[in-house]
Design an enzyme around this catalytic site. Sequence first.
Site, PDB file in Angstrom:
ATOM      1  N   SER A   1     -18.863 -22.841   9.714  1.00  0.00           N
ATOM      2  CA  SER A   1     -17.651 -22.109   9.333  1.00  0.00           C
ATOM      3  C   SER A   1     -17.500 -22.013   7.812  1.00  0.00           C
ATOM      4  CB  SER A   1     -16.418 -22.809   9.897  1.00  0.00           C
ATOM      5  OG  SER A   1     -16.530 -22.970  11.284  1.00  0.00           O
TER       6      SER A   1
HETATM    7  N1  SAH Z   1     -18.120 -27.057  13.632  1.00  0.00           N
HETATM    8  C1  SAH Z   1     -19.382 -26.384  13.339  1.00  0.00           C
HETATM    9  C2  SAH Z   1     -19.300 -24.891  13.535  1.00  0.00           C
HETATM   10  C3  SAH Z   1     -19.459 -24.608  14.954  1.00  0.00           C
HETATM   11  S1  SAH Z   1     -19.857 -22.976  15.470  1.00  0.00           S
HETATM   12  C4  SAH Z   1     -19.888 -26.703  11.959  1.00  0.00           C
HETATM   13  O1  SAH Z   1     -19.204 -27.403  11.200  1.00  0.00           O
HETATM   14  O2  SAH Z   1     -21.003 -26.292  11.643  1.00  0.00           O
HETATM   15  C5  SAH Z   1     -19.388 -23.223  17.166  1.00  0.00           C
HETATM   16  C6  SAH Z   1     -20.314 -24.094  17.955  1.00  0.00           C
HETATM   17  O3  SAH Z   1     -19.723 -24.291  19.236  1.00  0.00           O
HETATM   18  C7  SAH Z   1     -21.682 -23.475  18.212  1.00  0.00           C
HETATM   19  O4  SAH Z   1     -22.675 -24.340  17.738  1.00  0.00           O
HETATM   20  C8  SAH Z   1     -21.730 -23.328  19.726  1.00  0.00           C
HETATM   21  O5  SAH Z   1     -23.023 -23.558  20.280  1.00  0.00           O
HETATM   22  C9  SAH Z   1     -20.760 -24.392  20.174  1.00  0.00           C
HETATM   23  N2  SAH Z   1     -20.182 -24.229  21.509  1.00  0.00           N
HETATM   24  C10 SAH Z   1     -19.803 -23.097  22.143  1.00  0.00           C
HETATM   25  N3  SAH Z   1     -19.296 -23.374  23.362  1.00  0.00           N
HETATM   26  C11 SAH Z   1     -19.333 -24.728  23.497  1.00  0.00           C
HETATM   27  C12 SAH Z   1     -18.945 -25.645  24.534  1.00  0.00           C
HETATM   28  N4  SAH Z   1     -18.392 -25.246  25.687  1.00  0.00           N
HETATM   29  N5  SAH Z   1     -19.134 -26.964  24.315  1.00  0.00           N
HETATM   30  C13 SAH Z   1     -19.695 -27.411  23.172  1.00  0.00           C
HETATM   31  N6  SAH Z   1     -20.081 -26.598  22.165  1.00  0.00           N
HETATM   32  C14 SAH Z   1     -19.901 -25.277  22.323  1.00  0.00           C
END
Ligand code: SAH
Length: 216
Positions: free
Chosen positions: A62
Site C-alpha cells: 500500500s
Molecule cells: N498489507 C500489505 C498489503 C496487502 S495487499 C503490505 O503491507 O504489503 C492485500 C493482500 O491481501 C494481498 O497480498 C492478497 O493476496 C491478500 N489477500 C486477499 N484476500 C485474502 C484473504 N482472504 N486472506 C488473506 N489474505 C488475503
Amino acid sequence: MDEFKKIRDLMVETQLITRGIKDRRVLDAMRRVPRHLFVDESIQYKAYDDMALPIGEGQTISQPYMVAIMTELLELKGNEKILEIGTGSGYQAVILAELSKEVYTIERVAVLVKRAEERFNFLGYGNIHVKVGDGTLGWPEESPFDRVIITAGTPKIPDPLIEQLSEGGIIIAPVGDRFSQQLIKVKKSKGRLSEEYHTPCIFVPLIGEYGWKGED
Ligand code: SAH
C-alpha cells in the site's frame, strides 16, 4: 544509517505530516522501518514514492499514506494483540509490530508469506506470527484481538472478524465494491458496534469465504 534514510524522512514530511497524520509513534515508526526492503530490488528506488507498488502475484504494497492513516486510526498504545488480514509484503505488519505487543497476520498467497517471513526474520521481529490461509475466517485459536486491520478491499466486514474482536476493540477496513472503497472504523463497546467513515481508497480485493468470490 541506511542510504534511504533521507528520502524516508522526506516521505514522512511531505506525504504524511502535510496530510494530517499526527500520531508521533506512527510517524517515528515510518521514519525507522526500511520500506525499500519490502519491494523487489529492481524497484527499490520507488519505495518511498507516494503510491502503491507491485509485489508480484498481482498484489501490491500500500501507499505510505494509506499505511499511516490506517495505523493511526487503530489508536495503538503498545500493548495490543493485533490481527492483520493480507500480509502482502509484510510492511504494514512490521509497522504494527513496532507499535503493539503481538501481530498475527494472514495471507492467502503462500509465496508472499514466504518472502514476508524472510523479511521478519532478517529484521528481527519476534512478535509477528504469520500463516497462509483465508483471513476472512480470522484466527480463532488466537482470538480475541484488540485490533483488526484488513488490508484488502471487502464488500463488508467478515462476521468472524467481528466475533474475534475483544470488547473495546477497533477494526479498520476498506469497504466498498471491487474497484473503490472507503476506510471504515468499527468500534465494539458494551457488545455494540459503532461505525465511522474515513478516506476513499483503492485496494486489491479480499478473496475468501466472507469476502469476494475467488478469481482463480
Ligand atoms: N498489507 C500489505 C498489503 C496487502 S495487499 C503490505 O503491507 O504489503 C492485500 C493482500 O491481501 C494481498 O497480498 C492478497 O493476496 C491478500 N489477500 C486477499 N484476500 C485474502 C484473504 N482472504 N486472506 C488473506 N489474505 C488475503
